[in-house]
Design an enzyme around this catalytic site. Structure first.
Site, PDB file in Angstrom:
ATOM      1  N   PRO A  32       6.512  -6.628  -0.778  1.00 37.81           N
ATOM      2  CA  PRO A  32       5.571  -5.590  -0.339  1.00 37.81           C
ATOM      3  C   PRO A  32       4.167  -6.147  -0.132  1.00 37.81           C
ATOM      4  O   PRO A  32       3.608  -6.805  -1.008  1.00 37.81           O
ATOM      5  CB  PRO A  32       5.608  -4.583  -1.493  1.00 37.81           C
ATOM      6  CG  PRO A  32       6.979  -4.735  -2.062  1.00 37.81           C
ATOM      7  CD  PRO A  32       7.291  -6.202  -1.959  1.00 37.81           C
ATOM      8  N   CYS A  33       3.613  -5.848   1.049  1.00 35.67           N
ATOM      9  CA  CYS A  33       2.355  -6.487   1.439  1.00 35.67           C
ATOM     10  C   CYS A  33       1.143  -5.572   1.306  1.00 35.67           C
ATOM     11  O   CYS A  33       0.027  -5.982   1.615  1.00 35.67           O
ATOM     12  CB  CYS A  33       2.458  -6.980   2.882  1.00 35.67           C
ATOM     13  SG  CYS A  33       2.668  -5.651   4.097  1.00 35.67           S
ATOM     14  N   GLN A  34       1.340  -4.320   0.851  1.00 44.20           N
ATOM     15  CA  GLN A  34       0.224  -3.372   0.859  1.00 44.20           C
ATOM     16  C   GLN A  34      -0.978  -3.875   0.061  1.00 44.20           C
ATOM     17  O   GLN A  34      -2.129  -3.692   0.461  1.00 44.20           O
ATOM     18  CB  GLN A  34       0.678  -2.012   0.315  1.00 44.20           C
ATOM     19  CG  GLN A  34       1.564  -1.219   1.261  1.00 44.20           C
ATOM     20  CD  GLN A  34       3.016  -1.612   1.148  1.00 44.20           C
ATOM     21  OE1 GLN A  34       3.349  -2.577   0.466  1.00 44.20           O
ATOM     22  NE2 GLN A  34       3.889  -0.868   1.809  1.00 44.20           N
TER      23      GLN A  34
END
Length: 237
Positions: free
Chosen positions: A70-72
């Site tokens: 997850p890159c958030q």
């Protein structure tokens, strides 16, 4: 060559690697909407849920681990809202360390926040500490003919003490040379073309929010296929 997928999403990277000639073994994805898509597209591929609850002993041995954690919390595009998303880069590293696949392919945004918990250079450092040689590179969807930029940074890593013949420095250089040639060719085409027009409409699309989120997180399959074919070419000599 076999591979397993972490943070599979709707399977954009996986579809590309499969098209490149690799054989699927398992998927790890927690999102219910994405799971429905995966079950429809790959009904016979074993599926696991929350990566935080998975031990490496439950995963069939494969040649390649592929995924984009997850890159958030890493992405420079994220606005500070006070809502924190899980940063699971450490779980990716943990499973790599437990299973020791020959290759690792990690995808994430190319531009990250100054306070990103898992920027590419930290991920590379962690892989190197557990015995991998790592090649970072950027690739854009528009470089393969698409009408949007979608620049991503990939890390391709190989286990240093693999019992199999390792890729030589020349083969890594050949991968990089072909990537640069692709960028150069598409750049010339772009200069000769008009600006693309992209229309955004809802038109009553079912599950629009989930669909938009899943598509936004997905790797363009053609990009993953291009990378997969370069890997297969290097391995097969």
């Amino acid at each position: 060559m076999t591979f397993g997928s972490l943070f599979t999403g709707i399977g954009g990277m996986d579809l590309g690697l499969e098209r490149a000639g690799m054989q699927y073994r398992w998927q790890v994805e927690i999102d219910p909407y994405c799971q429905k898509i995966l079950k429809k597209q790959w009904p016979d591929v074993p599926k696991l849920g929350d990566i935080r609850e998975i031990s490496g002993r439950y995963l069939t041995q494969v040649d390649l681990f592929a995924g984009g954690d997850p890159c958030q919390e890493n992405s420079n595009a994220r606005q500070r809202t006070g809502l924190e998303q899980p940063s699971l880069g450490g779980e990716f590293i943990r499973l790599v360390g437990e299973c020791r696949p020959r290759f690792v392919l990690r995808e994430n945004p190319s531009v990250v926040r100054s306070d990103a918990p898992w920027p590419w250079h930290r991920f590379r450092s962690e892989l190197e500490q557990i015995g991998y040689s790592v090649l970072p590179f950027r690739l854009r969807a528009c470089c393969l003919g698409f009408e949007h930029r979608r620049e991503r940074l990939f890390l391709f890593a190989e286990l240093s003490n693999s019992v199999q013949a390792r890729l030589s420095g020349n083969e890594f250089e050949e991968l990089e040379r072909k990537r640069r040639e692709t960028l150069s060719d598409i750049a010339r085409q772009d200069r000769q073309s008009t600006t693309p027009r992209i229309y955004r409409r809802t038109d009553g699309i079912p599950n629009r929010v989930d669909r938009t989120k899943a598509l936004g997180n997905a790797v363009v399959p053609h990009v993953a296929e291009w990378i997969g074919r370069r890997i297969m070419e290097a391995i097969n000599g």
